[in-house]
Design a protein around this motif. Structure first.
Motif, PDB file in Angstrom:
ATOM      1  N   GLU A 293      13.548  -2.670  -4.924  1.00  0.00           N
ATOM      2  CA  GLU A 293      14.544  -3.736  -4.957  1.00  0.00           C
ATOM      3  C   GLU A 293      13.887  -5.041  -4.539  1.00  0.00           C
ATOM      4  OE1 GLU A 293      18.355  -3.172  -3.053  1.00  0.00           O
ATOM      5  OE2 GLU A 293      18.119  -1.014  -3.330  1.00  0.00           O
ATOM      6  N   GLU A 326       3.787   0.408   1.148  1.00  0.00           N
ATOM      7  CA  GLU A 326       4.363  -0.710   1.880  1.00  0.00           C
ATOM      8  C   GLU A 326       3.525  -1.109   3.094  1.00  0.00           C
ATOM      9  OE1 GLU A 326       7.768  -0.136   4.549  1.00  0.00           O
ATOM     10  OE2 GLU A 326       7.901   1.896   3.764  1.00  0.00           O
ATOM     11  N   TYR A 327       2.594  -0.249   3.492  1.00  0.00           N
ATOM     12  CA  TYR A 327       1.770  -0.578   4.651  1.00  0.00           C
ATOM     13  C   TYR A 327       0.483  -1.306   4.263  1.00  0.00           C
ATOM     14  CZ  TYR A 327       5.020   2.431   7.007  1.00  0.00           C
ATOM     15  OH  TYR A 327       6.177   2.957   7.514  1.00  0.00           O
ATOM     16  N   LYS A 399      -6.209   0.338  14.366  1.00  0.00           N
ATOM     17  CA  LYS A 399      -4.973   0.844  13.757  1.00  0.00           C
ATOM     18  C   LYS A 399      -4.974   0.570  12.248  1.00  0.00           C
ATOM     19  CE  LYS A 399      -0.692   2.410  13.791  1.00  0.00           C
ATOM     20  NZ  LYS A 399      -0.283   3.729  14.333  1.00  0.00           N
ATOM     21  N   GLN A 442       5.736 -15.178   3.276  1.00  0.00           N
ATOM     22  CA  GLN A 442       6.347 -15.177   1.945  1.00  0.00           C
ATOM     23  C   GLN A 442       5.265 -15.327   0.880  1.00  0.00           C
ATOM     24  OE1 GLN A 442       9.615 -14.805   1.472  1.00  0.00           O
ATOM     25  NE2 GLN A 442       9.751 -15.159  -0.726  1.00  0.00           N
ATOM     26  N   LEU A 445       3.342 -12.114   0.316  1.00  0.00           N
ATOM     27  CA  LEU A 445       4.052 -11.085  -0.446  1.00  0.00           C
ATOM     28  C   LEU A 445       3.735 -11.122  -1.945  1.00  0.00           C
ATOM     29  CD1 LEU A 445       7.543 -11.097   1.280  1.00  0.00           C
ATOM     30  CD2 LEU A 445       6.011  -9.144   1.112  1.00  0.00           C
ATOM     31  N   VAL A 448       1.584  -8.176  -2.927  1.00  0.00           N
ATOM     32  CA  VAL A 448       1.990  -6.874  -2.381  1.00  0.00           C
ATOM     33  C   VAL A 448       1.578  -5.707  -3.285  1.00  0.00           C
ATOM     34  CG1 VAL A 448       4.308  -6.933  -3.382  1.00  0.00           C
ATOM     35  CG2 VAL A 448       3.913  -5.728  -1.219  1.00  0.00           C
TER      36      VAL A 448
ATOM     37  N   ILE B  24       5.572   8.404   6.390  1.00  0.00           N
ATOM     38  CA  ILE B  24       6.616   7.439   6.695  1.00  0.00           C
ATOM     39  C   ILE B  24       7.786   8.170   7.339  1.00  0.00           C
ATOM     40  CG2 ILE B  24       8.154   5.730   5.697  1.00  0.00           C
ATOM     41  CD1 ILE B  24       6.255   5.554   3.354  1.00  0.00           C
ATOM     42  N   SER B  29      13.268   2.404   4.846  1.00  0.00           N
ATOM     43  CA  SER B  29      12.777   1.098   5.261  1.00  0.00           C
ATOM     44  C   SER B  29      13.055   0.140   4.117  1.00  0.00           C
ATOM     45  CB  SER B  29      11.286   1.172   5.565  1.00  0.00           C
ATOM     46  OG  SER B  29      10.567   1.169   4.362  1.00  0.00           O
ATOM     47  N   PRO B  32       8.427  -3.432   0.993  1.00  0.00           N
ATOM     48  CA  PRO B  32       7.670  -4.660   1.177  1.00  0.00           C
ATOM     49  C   PRO B  32       8.303  -5.881   0.539  1.00  0.00           C
ATOM     50  CG  PRO B  32       6.582  -3.208  -0.390  1.00  0.00           C
ATOM     51  CD  PRO B  32       7.710  -2.436   0.199  1.00  0.00           C
ATOM     52  N   LEU B  33       9.278  -5.656  -0.310  1.00  0.00           N
ATOM     53  CA  LEU B  33       9.818  -6.792  -1.046  1.00  0.00           C
ATOM     54  C   LEU B  33      11.154  -7.269  -0.546  1.00  0.00           C
ATOM     55  CD1 LEU B  33       8.812  -5.739  -4.604  1.00  0.00           C
ATOM     56  CD2 LEU B  33       7.832  -7.495  -3.162  1.00  0.00           C
ATOM     57  N   MET B  35      12.014  -9.170   1.654  1.00  0.00           N
ATOM     58  CA  MET B  35      12.121 -10.608   1.887  1.00  0.00           C
ATOM     59  C   MET B  35      12.398 -11.381   0.613  1.00  0.00           C
ATOM     60  SD  MET B  35       9.220 -11.634   4.587  1.00  0.00           S
ATOM     61  CE  MET B  35       9.576 -13.386   4.531  1.00  0.00           C
ATOM     62  N   TRP B  53      13.542  -9.200   9.241  1.00  0.00           N
ATOM     63  CA  TRP B  53      13.323  -8.390   8.047  1.00  0.00           C
ATOM     64  C   TRP B  53      13.006  -6.955   8.440  1.00  0.00           C
ATOM     65  CZ3 TRP B  53       7.905  -7.551   6.174  1.00  0.00           C
ATOM     66  CH2 TRP B  53       7.872  -6.724   5.060  1.00  0.00           C
ATOM     67  N   ALA B 103       4.832  -3.335  11.725  1.00  0.00           N
ATOM     68  CA  ALA B 103       5.337  -2.216  10.917  1.00  0.00           C
ATOM     69  C   ALA B 103       4.362  -1.050  10.919  1.00  0.00           C
ATOM     70  CB  ALA B 103       5.587  -2.678   9.482  1.00  0.00           C
ATOM     71  N   LEU B 104       3.094  -1.331  11.144  1.00  0.00           N
ATOM     72  CA  LEU B 104       2.097  -0.251  11.148  1.00  0.00           C
ATOM     73  C   LEU B 104       2.379   0.771  12.246  1.00  0.00           C
ATOM     74  CD1 LEU B 104      -1.225  -2.236  10.559  1.00  0.00           C
ATOM     75  CD2 LEU B 104       0.216  -1.064   8.889  1.00  0.00           C
ATOM     76  N   ARG B 106       4.970   2.226  12.821  1.00  0.00           N
ATOM     77  CA  ARG B 106       5.849   3.310  12.364  1.00  0.00           C
ATOM     78  C   ARG B 106       5.037   4.540  11.978  1.00  0.00           C
ATOM     79  NH1 ARG B 106       9.025  -0.807   9.367  1.00  0.00           N
ATOM     80  NH2 ARG B 106       8.143  -0.085   7.412  1.00  0.00           N
TER      81      ARG B 106
END
Lengths: 510, 167
Positions: A293, A326-327, A399, A442, A445, A448, B24, B29, B32-33, B35, B53, B103-104, B106
């Motif tokens: 999304e 996503e990471y 990390k 922003q 992103l 991404v 995860i 969650s 990544p998008l 935002m 966010w 976020a890492l 998590r």
């Protein structure tokens, strides 16, 4: 599939038809392979091809601003030498082909600035290996193309000199950091461009400008003489008007280099357009994590149609999962700044670059760097220095390295069952100039979908797959390490079935 | 300002919700998008909005704001001269970016080995032979100051404020 000159719409709003039929000088819409045929047949000369591009630059670059420095004298000399070489029957695939070099590649015959004040006027005493190989192949160097300062950015707005404009809509960014060579190829100001890709800096601007962009496997192309940003991620690659050209240009630059210990001594795949016309037997992975999304609907529609197009060519679509996608972005924003903070320590005003002297050596360092670097470079040096500093090293840097292992493992697992992965290059089309400059995250992103390939070292190919609101949309293909051949095969088959790559912006000059 | 012996402020980690290694957590969650879907741009310089966010995604472990003193310390380590307004802006922007990076946490990476580079190469060696190199003139051609064939550097030792920041 469809007639290559008539892109199928798949319900995606079509852009106004432009291209060779628009009346633009044919020599500035040629592919490298097409120019090669004309040059070898002696239907045109390298001098004519070069002059056509210099004329095009003179006509449009005051609006596109793809080039920091146009090296007309260098280009004319190389063009004459190329014609002599062709006459001797010794032409290599890129002999006489005009290219734009991103200004993070060191060149002996033009300044190399990284679009930074700290290097304004710097003249490298050596060529980057990629540049030296193109030079030896007889390519024509039209000039040094714009970039975000030290390749740090996603829009080319971080250039210390000026932003570059997207040839499809001059009010929008060309993407970045290699916005200059991407815009140059799209606008007819070069047949090919050379960029560098640390987080998507070839693929994302290629997508925004509607051209083909390739990030080869980490280790495929030497980084010697590429001004270092993040050394475990940086890779040199081409911008072109076709997948075949991307293979040709990569082939001219690739291979082991004793001057870059990370280059690998493996055979470089040769492009064979006649080999497989369809995609039967090719397994294409489609990851749920890349259709999320928040994506621009027109981008999703075009990419979905492109994936359906691959299936129509005979490919088998295989659902896969890349759960750590996503990471990749937060991992990147530790790893890359950490490496950059170390790499940019060399800019101290002592051995090269511009200096601002202070009362003490320390003050000289601080003033030189404080006045020489722009805001994004400072931001990343600060972020990286912080992540590497005592007390934070484990929490951030280590990390991120561990999460990088997980991201790489996702791809290792996926490539056990698929040959390539198909996904969007970017979640949106090119955004407006100034639209994201106030919000660093922003801006980040925009990369991404391209960052995971850098974190895992795999090759990625971006190629045009339609339009959204009149702006180009790009399909990204990923393959296992050193399997660019699969990217070329799948990309070429898709490209030839659709013809999106034949669209060119006319910049109001047609 | 003295920083020796300063106690590191570790990130809070989520030890409790982790099952398995490197997967995860099961709650959704925002991806990544998220935002990009949030309409008007988030202002930078407001740490609360910068992390909203991620907090909206159910992770509250990432608030981390830098102090001006920390920014000054890091700028010193990097030998980066910053004006006061740049320091304030960087404090806000870095805090916001670090919030996203949180976020890492998590992910449980306790049993995961780090990846510094992706190639299966180790100890790449070359023959120990003399090779051509740049001439002295070429090597010095870009130096802002050169004296008698050397790079010229201001005095490192002996003067006041000689650049040594060890207390």
């Amino acid at each position: 599939m469809t007639d290559p000159t008539t892109p199928s719409s798949h319900g995606v709003p079509a852009a106004p038809p432009t291209g060779p039929a628009s009346g633009r000088d044919d020599l500035t819409t040629l592919t490298a392979a097409g120019a090669r045929r004309l040059l070898d047949a002696r239907e045109v000369s390298a001098v004519e091809v070069t002059e056509a591009h210099l004329a095009r630059i003179a006509a449009v670059d005051d609006r596109v601003r793809a080039y920091i420095e146009v090296t007309a004298g260098v280009a004319r000399g190389q063009a004459e030498a190329a014609d002599a070489r062709i006459a001797r029957g010794e032409a290599a695939p890129l002999t006489g082909i005009p290219v734009a070099l991103k200004d993070v590649l060191c060149t002996t015959d033009a300044p190399t600035t990284a679009a930074s004040r700290i290097l304004a006027g710097y003249r490298s005493p050596y060529d980057a290996t990629a540049v030296a190989r193109l030079r030896a192949a007889g390519a024509i160097f039209l000039g040094k193309a714009n970039t975000d300062e030290f390749a740090m950015g996603s829009s080319t707005e971080n250039s210390a000199f000026f932003p570059t404009h997207n040839p499809w809509d001059l009010g929008r960014v060309p993407g970045g950091s290699s916005g200059g060579p991407a815009a140059a190829v799209a606008a007819g100001e070069a047949i090919a461009g050379i960029g560098s890709d640390t987080s998507g800096s070839i693929r994302q601007p290629a997508g925004f400008c509607g051209v083909v962009g390739l990030k080869p496997t980490y280790g495929r192309v030497s980084r010697y003489g590429l001004i270092a940003f993040a050394s475990s991620l940086d890779q040199v690659g081409p911008f072109t008007r076709s997948v075949e050209d991307a293979a040709l240009v990569m082939g001219a630059m690739a291979g082991h280099d004793p001057l870059d210990a990370t280059t690998v001594d493996l055979p470089v795949p040769q492009f064979r357009p006649e080999a497989e016309a369809d995609l039967r037997g090719v397994r294409v992975g489609v990851a749920a994590e890349y259709t999320v999304e928040g994506m621009e609907p027109g981008v999703k529609a075009a990419v979905d149609a492109a994936i359906a197009g691959l299936e129509a060519l005979g490919a088998e679509l295989v659902p896969i999962s890349l759960p750590h996608t996503e990471y990749a972005l937060p991992t990147y924003y530790i790893t890359a700044p950490a490496e950059a903070s170390a790499n940019l320590a060399r800019f101290d005003g002592i051995r090269f670059g511009n200096v601002v002297e202070g009362a003490t050596l320390r003050e000289t360092y601080e003033r030189t760097r404080g006045e020489g670097f722009g805001p994004e470079v400072k931001r990343r040096i600060m972020l990286g220095t912080y992540a590497l500093s005592s007390g934070y090293y484990d929490a951030y840097y280590v990390k991120a390295q561990k999460v990088r292992t997980l991201i790489k493992r996702d791809f290792d697992l996926a490539f056990e069952t698929v040959d390539v992965i198909a996904c969007p290059t970017s979640p949106t089309v090119a955004f407006g100039i100034g639209a994201r400059t106030d919000d660093p995250y922003q801006m980040y992103l925009a990369d991404v979908f391209t960052i995971p390939a850098n974190m895992s070292g795999i090759p990625g190919l971006a190629l045009p797959c339609g339009f959204s609101g009149g702006m180009p949309v790009s399909l990204q293909l990923l393959a296992k390490p050193f399997d660019e051949a699969s990217l070329f095969r799948v990309g070429h088959a898709y490209e030839q079935s659709q013809g999106w790559h034949l669209r060119h912006p006319d910049l109001g000059l047609a | 300002m003295h920083w020796v012996g300063r106690v590191a402020k570790p990130l809070r980690t989520r030890q409790t919700s982790i099952r398995g290694h490197g997967h995860i957590r099961s709650n959704a969650s925002p991806g990544p998008l998220a935002m990009l879907d949030s309409g008007p741009k988030m202002p930078v310089g407001n740490e609360a909005s910068g992390t909203a966010w991620l907090r909206a995604g159910g992770d509250e472990s990432m608030s981390h704001s830098l102090s001006l003193a920390e920014v000054e310390h890091v700028a010193g380590l990097a030998r980066l001269g910053l004006a006061p307004d740049e320091m304030e802006r960087l404090r806000d922007q870095l805090s916001s970016i670090l919030g996203h990076i949180g976020a890492l946490n998590r992910l449980d990476t306790e049993a995961i080995s780090p990846t510094a580079q992706v190639l299966p190469l180790t100890n790449v060696l070359r023959p120990d032979e003399t090779r051509p190199s740049l001439s002295q003139d070429a090597a010095l051609a870009n130096a802002p100051r050169a004296i008698d064939g050397f790079f010229a550097v201001q005095a490192v030792l002996g003067g006041a404020g000689d650049g040594d920041d060890t207390p």
